[in-house]
Motif scaffolding. Structure first.
Motif, PDB file in Angstrom:
ATOM      1  N   TRP A   1     -51.922 -37.416 -17.272  1.00 50.72           N
ATOM      2  CA  TRP A   1     -51.633 -35.996 -17.088  1.00 50.72           C
ATOM      3  C   TRP A   1     -52.864 -35.189 -16.708  1.00 50.72           C
ATOM      4  O   TRP A   1     -52.771 -34.218 -15.955  1.00 50.72           O
ATOM      5  CB  TRP A   1     -51.018 -35.421 -18.368  1.00 50.72           C
ATOM      6  N   ASN A   2     -54.039 -35.593 -17.181  1.00 50.25           N
ATOM      7  CA  ASN A   2     -55.241 -34.821 -16.884  1.00 50.25           C
ATOM      8  C   ASN A   2     -56.140 -35.495 -15.854  1.00 50.25           C
ATOM      9  O   ASN A   2     -57.256 -35.047 -15.605  1.00 50.25           O
ATOM     10  CB  ASN A   2     -56.043 -34.582 -18.164  1.00 50.25           C
ATOM     11  N   GLY A   3     -55.652 -36.594 -15.274  1.00 54.90           N
ATOM     12  CA  GLY A   3     -56.441 -37.296 -14.270  1.00 54.90           C
ATOM     13  C   GLY A   3     -57.529 -38.174 -14.835  1.00 54.90           C
ATOM     14  O   GLY A   3     -58.281 -38.799 -14.084  1.00 54.90           O
ATOM     15  N   GLY A   4     -57.608 -38.261 -16.152  1.00 51.82           N
ATOM     16  CA  GLY A   4     -58.689 -39.006 -16.766  1.00 51.82           C
ATOM     17  C   GLY A   4     -58.510 -40.508 -16.749  1.00 51.82           C
ATOM     18  O   GLY A   4     -59.465 -41.252 -16.977  1.00 51.82           O
ATOM     19  N   SER A   5     -57.304 -40.957 -16.473  1.00 52.59           N
ATOM     20  CA  SER A   5     -57.018 -42.392 -16.479  1.00 52.59           C
ATOM     21  C   SER A   5     -56.164 -42.746 -15.275  1.00 52.59           C
ATOM     22  O   SER A   5     -55.180 -42.067 -14.982  1.00 52.59           O
ATOM     23  CB  SER A   5     -56.294 -42.775 -17.764  1.00 52.59           C
ATOM     24  N   THR A   6     -56.573 -43.785 -14.587  1.00 52.62           N
ATOM     25  CA  THR A   6     -55.804 -44.275 -13.437  1.00 52.62           C
ATOM     26  C   THR A   6     -55.612 -45.782 -13.565  1.00 52.62           C
ATOM     27  O   THR A   6     -56.394 -46.474 -14.233  1.00 52.62           O
ATOM     28  CB  THR A   6     -56.503 -43.963 -12.111  1.00 52.62           C
ATOM     29  N   ASP A   7     -54.596 -46.274 -12.900  1.00 50.43           N
ATOM     30  CA  ASP A   7     -54.301 -47.706 -12.910  1.00 50.43           C
ATOM     31  C   ASP A   7     -53.778 -48.083 -11.535  1.00 50.43           C
ATOM     32  O   ASP A   7     -52.840 -47.458 -11.061  1.00 50.43           O
ATOM     33  CB  ASP A   7     -53.250 -48.019 -13.979  1.00 50.43           C
TER      34      ASP A   7
ATOM     35  N   SER B   1     -42.261 -29.337  -8.716  1.00 52.04           N
ATOM     36  CA  SER B   1     -41.804 -28.034  -9.193  1.00 52.04           C
ATOM     37  C   SER B   1     -40.877 -28.271 -10.377  1.00 52.04           C
ATOM     38  O   SER B   1     -40.362 -29.363 -10.588  1.00 52.04           O
ATOM     39  CB  SER B   1     -41.070 -27.272  -8.093  1.00 52.04           C
ATOM     40  N   GLY B   2     -40.684 -27.220 -11.161  1.00 49.59           N
ATOM     41  CA  GLY B   2     -39.839 -27.355 -12.324  1.00 49.59           C
ATOM     42  C   GLY B   2     -40.657 -27.216 -13.587  1.00 49.59           C
ATOM     43  O   GLY B   2     -41.378 -26.252 -13.763  1.00 49.59           O
ATOM     44  N   ARG B   3     -40.567 -28.210 -14.437  1.00 46.73           N
ATOM     45  CA  ARG B   3     -41.263 -28.148 -15.719  1.00 46.73           C
ATOM     46  C   ARG B   3     -42.771 -28.263 -15.537  1.00 46.73           C
ATOM     47  O   ARG B   3     -43.267 -28.520 -14.461  1.00 46.73           O
ATOM     48  CB  ARG B   3     -40.751 -29.246 -16.651  1.00 46.73           C
ATOM     49  N   THR B   4     -43.484 -28.084 -16.601  1.00 47.08           N
ATOM     50  CA  THR B   4     -44.939 -28.010 -16.552  1.00 47.08           C
ATOM     51  C   THR B   4     -45.525 -29.313 -16.047  1.00 47.08           C
ATOM     52  O   THR B   4     -45.625 -30.296 -16.777  1.00 47.08           O
ATOM     53  CB  THR B   4     -45.507 -27.671 -17.937  1.00 47.08           C
ATOM     54  N   PHE B   5     -45.926 -29.287 -14.806  1.00 52.13           N
ATOM     55  CA  PHE B   5     -46.434 -30.475 -14.131  1.00 52.13           C
ATOM     56  C   PHE B   5     -47.648 -31.048 -14.834  1.00 52.13           C
ATOM     57  O   PHE B   5     -47.821 -32.259 -14.928  1.00 52.13           O
ATOM     58  CB  PHE B   5     -46.771 -30.096 -12.692  1.00 52.13           C
ATOM     59  N   SER B   6     -48.500 -30.193 -15.342  1.00 49.42           N
ATOM     60  CA  SER B   6     -49.778 -30.664 -15.863  1.00 49.42           C
ATOM     61  C   SER B   6     -49.622 -31.534 -17.099  1.00 49.42           C
ATOM     62  O   SER B   6     -50.572 -32.188 -17.506  1.00 49.42           O
ATOM     63  CB  SER B   6     -50.692 -29.475 -16.164  1.00 49.42           C
ATOM     64  N   TRP B   7     -48.455 -31.560 -17.705  1.00 46.80           N
ATOM     65  CA  TRP B   7     -48.263 -32.395 -18.886  1.00 46.80           C
ATOM     66  C   TRP B   7     -47.754 -33.792 -18.551  1.00 46.80           C
ATOM     67  O   TRP B   7     -47.631 -34.634 -19.434  1.00 46.80           O
ATOM     68  CB  TRP B   7     -47.252 -31.735 -19.835  1.00 46.80           C
ATOM     69  N   TYR B   8     -47.442 -34.022 -17.288  1.00 44.83           N
ATOM     70  CA  TYR B   8     -46.721 -35.224 -16.912  1.00 44.83           C
ATOM     71  C   TYR B   8     -47.632 -36.251 -16.248  1.00 44.83           C
ATOM     72  O   TYR B   8     -48.451 -35.913 -15.395  1.00 44.83           O
ATOM     73  CB  TYR B   8     -45.602 -34.880 -15.942  1.00 44.83           C
ATOM     74  N   ALA B   9     -47.458 -37.520 -16.614  1.00 46.70           N
ATOM     75  CA  ALA B   9     -48.090 -38.606 -15.876  1.00 46.70           C
ATOM     76  C   ALA B   9     -47.379 -38.755 -14.530  1.00 46.70           C
ATOM     77  O   ALA B   9     -46.192 -38.463 -14.404  1.00 46.70           O
ATOM     78  CB  ALA B   9     -47.990 -39.908 -16.661  1.00 46.70           C
ATOM     79  N   MET B  10     -48.133 -39.193 -13.536  1.00 47.06           N
ATOM     80  CA  MET B  10     -47.600 -39.356 -12.183  1.00 47.06           C
ATOM     81  C   MET B  10     -47.894 -40.756 -11.683  1.00 47.06           C
ATOM     82  O   MET B  10     -48.857 -41.395 -12.119  1.00 47.06           O
ATOM     83  CB  MET B  10     -48.250 -38.344 -11.226  1.00 47.06           C
ATOM     84  N   ALA B  11     -47.088 -41.200 -10.743  1.00 49.00           N
ATOM     85  CA  ALA B  11     -47.315 -42.515 -10.162  1.00 49.00           C
ATOM     86  C   ALA B  11     -46.781 -42.558  -8.742  1.00 49.00           C
ATOM     87  O   ALA B  11     -45.946 -41.738  -8.345  1.00 49.00           O
ATOM     88  CB  ALA B  11     -46.634 -43.602 -10.995  1.00 49.00           C
ATOM     89  N   TRP B  12     -47.288 -43.516  -7.997  1.00 51.19           N
ATOM     90  CA  TRP B  12     -46.751 -43.852  -6.683  1.00 51.19           C
ATOM     91  C   TRP B  12     -46.212 -45.276  -6.743  1.00 51.19           C
ATOM     92  O   TRP B  12     -46.863 -46.173  -7.281  1.00 51.19           O
ATOM     93  CB  TRP B  12     -47.830 -43.766  -5.612  1.00 51.19           C
ATOM     94  N   PHE B  13     -45.028 -45.429  -6.183  1.00 51.54           N
ATOM     95  CA  PHE B  13     -44.422 -46.737  -5.977  1.00 51.54           C
ATOM     96  C   PHE B  13     -44.134 -46.878  -4.492  1.00 51.54           C
ATOM     97  O   PHE B  13     -44.136 -45.898  -3.759  1.00 51.54           O
ATOM     98  CB  PHE B  13     -43.113 -46.859  -6.771  1.00 51.54           C
ATOM     99  N   ARG B  14     -43.850 -48.095  -4.070  1.00 52.38           N
ATOM    100  CA  ARG B  14     -43.461 -48.296  -2.680  1.00 52.38           C
ATOM    101  C   ARG B  14     -42.394 -49.379  -2.594  1.00 52.38           C
ATOM    102  O   ARG B  14     -42.306 -50.250  -3.464  1.00 52.38           O
ATOM    103  CB  ARG B  14     -44.667 -48.659  -1.822  1.00 52.38           C
ATOM    104  N   GLN B  15     -41.627 -49.303  -1.527  1.00 54.02           N
ATOM    105  CA  GLN B  15     -40.573 -50.286  -1.320  1.00 54.02           C
ATOM    106  C   GLN B  15     -40.500 -50.640   0.159  1.00 54.02           C
ATOM    107  O   GLN B  15     -40.233 -49.770   0.995  1.00 54.02           O
ATOM    108  CB  GLN B  15     -39.219 -49.775  -1.811  1.00 54.02           C
ATOM    109  N   ALA B  16     -40.753 -51.900   0.433  1.00 56.53           N
ATOM    110  CA  ALA B  16     -40.657 -52.410   1.792  1.00 56.53           C
ATOM    111  C   ALA B  16     -39.243 -52.939   2.026  1.00 56.53           C
ATOM    112  O   ALA B  16     -38.543 -53.283   1.072  1.00 56.53           O
ATOM    113  CB  ALA B  16     -41.680 -53.512   2.003  1.00 56.53           C
ATOM    114  N   PRO B  17     -38.829 -53.031   3.282  1.00 49.98           N
ATOM    115  CA  PRO B  17     -37.473 -53.525   3.576  1.00 49.98           C
ATOM    116  C   PRO B  17     -37.237 -54.905   2.981  1.00 49.98           C
ATOM    117  O   PRO B  17     -38.057 -55.810   3.136  1.00 49.98           O
ATOM    118  CB  PRO B  17     -37.456 -53.578   5.104  1.00 49.98           C
TER     119      PRO B  17
END
Length: 123
Positions: free
Chosen positions: A53-59, A25-41
């Protein structure tokens, strides 16, 4: 400002599946790249996957390729992480993050973070 809220974590047996969600929520989400990170103990936060931003590229990190799938629904301001064939080494707190720019694989490049959701994989 952008607010991110993760959900969908839990306890699952090895070989099982989970689907994480990250609602923005907040600013225009569709313009933003997203990522998942994780942290183990006791470990540093590590990159899992990113999406443009458009789902066209993943890594994907090599450790999750072929098992995890990221997707996004800009109409719902939500990004998803489908996790299949889970392993005990996938146990971690999973965080979603976003930045106003190209997708990246370093945590310092991301501006906004959620509080995380715990994923525990039992052997």
């Amino acid at each position: 400002q952008v607010q991110l809220v993760e959900s969908g974590g839990g306890l699952v047996q090895a070989g099982g599946s989970l689907r994480l969600s990250c609602a923005a929520s907040g600013r225009t989400f569709s313009w933003y790249a997203m990522a998942w990170f994780r942290q183990a103990p006791g470990k540093e936060r590590e990159f899992v996957v990113s999406i443009s931003w458009n789902g066209g590229s993943t890594d994907y990190a090599d450790s999750v390729k072929g098992r995890f799938t990221i997707s996004r629904d800009n109409a719902k301001n939500t990004v998803y992480l489908q996790m299949n064939s889970l392993k005990p080494e996938d146990t971690a707190v999973y965080y979603c993050a976003t930045r106003n720019g190209r997708a990246a694989d370093r945590s310092l490049q991301y501006d906004y973070w959620g509080l995380g959701t715990q994923v525990t994989v039992s052997s």
